[in-house]
Design a protein around this motif. Structure first.
Motif, PDB file in Angstrom:
ATOM      1  N   LEU A 140       0.822  -1.200   0.000  1.00 39.24           N
ATOM      2  CA  LEU A 140       0.000   0.000   0.000  1.00 39.24           C
ATOM      3  C   LEU A 140       0.862   1.259   0.000  1.00 39.24           C
ATOM      4  N   GLU A 144       0.874   4.089  -2.925  1.00 40.88           N
ATOM      5  CA  GLU A 144       0.607   5.491  -2.630  1.00 40.88           C
ATOM      6  C   GLU A 144       1.755   6.384  -3.102  1.00 40.88           C
ATOM      7  N   ASP A 172      -6.109   1.603  -4.212  1.00 46.37           N
ATOM      8  CA  ASP A 172      -7.326   1.028  -3.657  1.00 46.37           C
ATOM      9  C   ASP A 172      -7.190  -0.486  -3.476  1.00 46.37           C
ATOM     10  N   ARG A 175      -4.947  -1.178  -0.534  1.00 45.44           N
ATOM     11  CA  ARG A 175      -5.634  -0.902   0.726  1.00 45.44           C
ATOM     12  C   ARG A 175      -6.606  -2.044   1.070  1.00 45.44           C
ATOM     13  N   GLU A 179      -6.524  -4.596   4.312  1.00 48.68           N
ATOM     14  CA  GLU A 179      -7.641  -4.817   5.218  1.00 48.68           C
ATOM     15  C   GLU A 179      -7.979  -6.302   5.332  1.00 48.68           C
TER      16      GLU A 179
END
Length: 398
Positions: A140, A144, A172, A175, A179
């Protein structure tokens, strides 16, 4: 002359009348003195002897009768004690076939080892999930950074808008992957958080099952809980016994007592703590046992009988009731002259000291009877379980 002689009484000539009268008087005096002396003697006996004690021959020796029963089902393979024999606390009395118990214990041992290994596997899986979270976090961060570098180039038209959009999609996706990895890590850690391998709930459950199986295996050897003499043996080799089935009785012939059934009219001055003298029929009056009153029964014998009297029906006849009074016998006397449960005795209680209580005022906080034979069973079971857990934890990694 003849007329004068005939006028005299014949008794005066013999002299028997005065002598007989004197003898009768002396006899009456002696009889009176004897009766007076007997009355005085009886009064003194009553005053100094009979009024100071209560006596009954309705008294019998009592004691603890420890029933020996099976705690687990099984087939009897050995009987190691018979009637009248002395046994010591912890001595083997009856042995049961241990085949089923051994199978159950091996199964429980394997289940405990498997539980330990599964928890170790869960621990490693949780560590792997944590590592995956770290990797997804780096992905991630990288996505970014790529997006951050491309946004300024889009204003200068150095990159195509599609490339920037792809960078946003990558962020996205990274991310979402982070999660998902975090949730997987939380799920993996839920089974092991807050405990070591040995303290894990799954291991504790398997340990409890092993402990139960270990104790059941030990109970195939039925031991004497106390010292005493065997009575009422009914078990035989080859019998199939069930939990709770009576096999024999062990009677400790120490700390015996006498239940003396006094008439209700004799209990007016009987108090707890008063000294008592016991004479057993087996030894006769030449042997005296010393003791003291430890308590009076809570009711008469008829009140606790299987078919109590129904005095409110039919014709009624008053019957003097008896109340059991418990007399504790000194153990020193029992060591010199052993008694048996149920023997007949004569009890004499000295009632001169009436300062004691009729009923106990405080509850007893001491054990009436106890044994230490089973105290180390749980500790040995835990030690065996700990050995299995330790053997399956694996060698520590350096």
């Amino acid at each position: 002359m003849s007329a004068t002689a005939s006028d005299k009484p014949l008794d005066n000539d013999s002299g028997n009348a005065p002598k007989d009268t004197g003898k009768r008087r002396r006899a009456l005096v002696i009889a009176l003195l004897v009766f007076v002396l007997a009355a005085v003697t009886w009064f003194l006996l009553w005053l100094f002897v009979f009024s100071t004690r209560e006596t009954t021959d309705d008294a019998y020796v009592g004691g603890n009768q420890v029933g020996i029963s099976a705690q687990v089902p099984g087939i009897v393979t050995g009987v190691f004690a018979d009637d009248t024999q002395l046994v010591k606390a912890g001595q083997l009395l009856v042995k049961l076939d241990a085949t089923d118990a051994d199978v159950a214990m091996r199964r429980a041992s394997s289940a405990l080892a498997q539980a330990v290994r599964q928890v170790r596997q869960q621990t490693q899986s949780a560590a792997s999930a944590d590592a995956a979270v770290s990797a997804r976090a780096l992905d991630l961060k990288r996505a970014e950074q790529d997006l951050k570098r491309r946004i300024p180039l889009l204003a200068e038209k150095a990159v195509a808008p599609e490339e920037v959009q792809h960078a946003r999609d990558a962020v996205d996706s990274a991310r979402s992957a982070l999660e998902a990895a975090q949730r997987q890590a939380d799920a993996a850690s839920a089974l092991i958080d807050g405990s070591e391998v040995a303290d894990n709930p799954a291991v504790e459950q398997a340990r409890a099952s092993f402990r139960q199986a270990w104790v059941a295996a030990q109970r195939n050897a039925i031991v004497a809980p106390v010292d005493g003499y065997v009575a009422q043996r009914s078990v035989q080799v080859g019998n199939s016994v069930q939990p709770g089935q009576q096999l024999m009785t062990v009677v400790p012939l120490h700390n015996l007592w006498v239940d003396a059934n006094f008439k209700e009219s004799q209990l007016r001055h009987v108090r707890i703590g008063q000294p008592a003298k016991v004479e057993a029929d087996i030894y006769g009056g030449g042997v005296e046992f010393h003791g003291h009153v430890v308590g009076l029964g809570a009711g008469t014998g008829s009140a606790f009988s299987l078919l109590p009297a129904q005095n409110a029906t039919g014709n009624w006849i008053k019957v003097v009731q008896r109340v059991p009074v418990r007399i504790a016998i000194d153990n020193d006397d029992l060591d010199k002259h052993p008694l048996r449960v149920g023997l007949s005795t004569n009890v004499t209680v000295t009632i001169t000291d009436t300062s004691g209580e009729v009923l106990a005022r405080t509850p007893n906080d001491k054990a009436v009877a106890q044994t230490t034979v089973y105290d180390d069973v749980a500790a040995k079971a835990d030690a065996a379980a700990d050995a299995i857990v330790k053997a399956n934890l694996g060698a520590p990694k350096i």
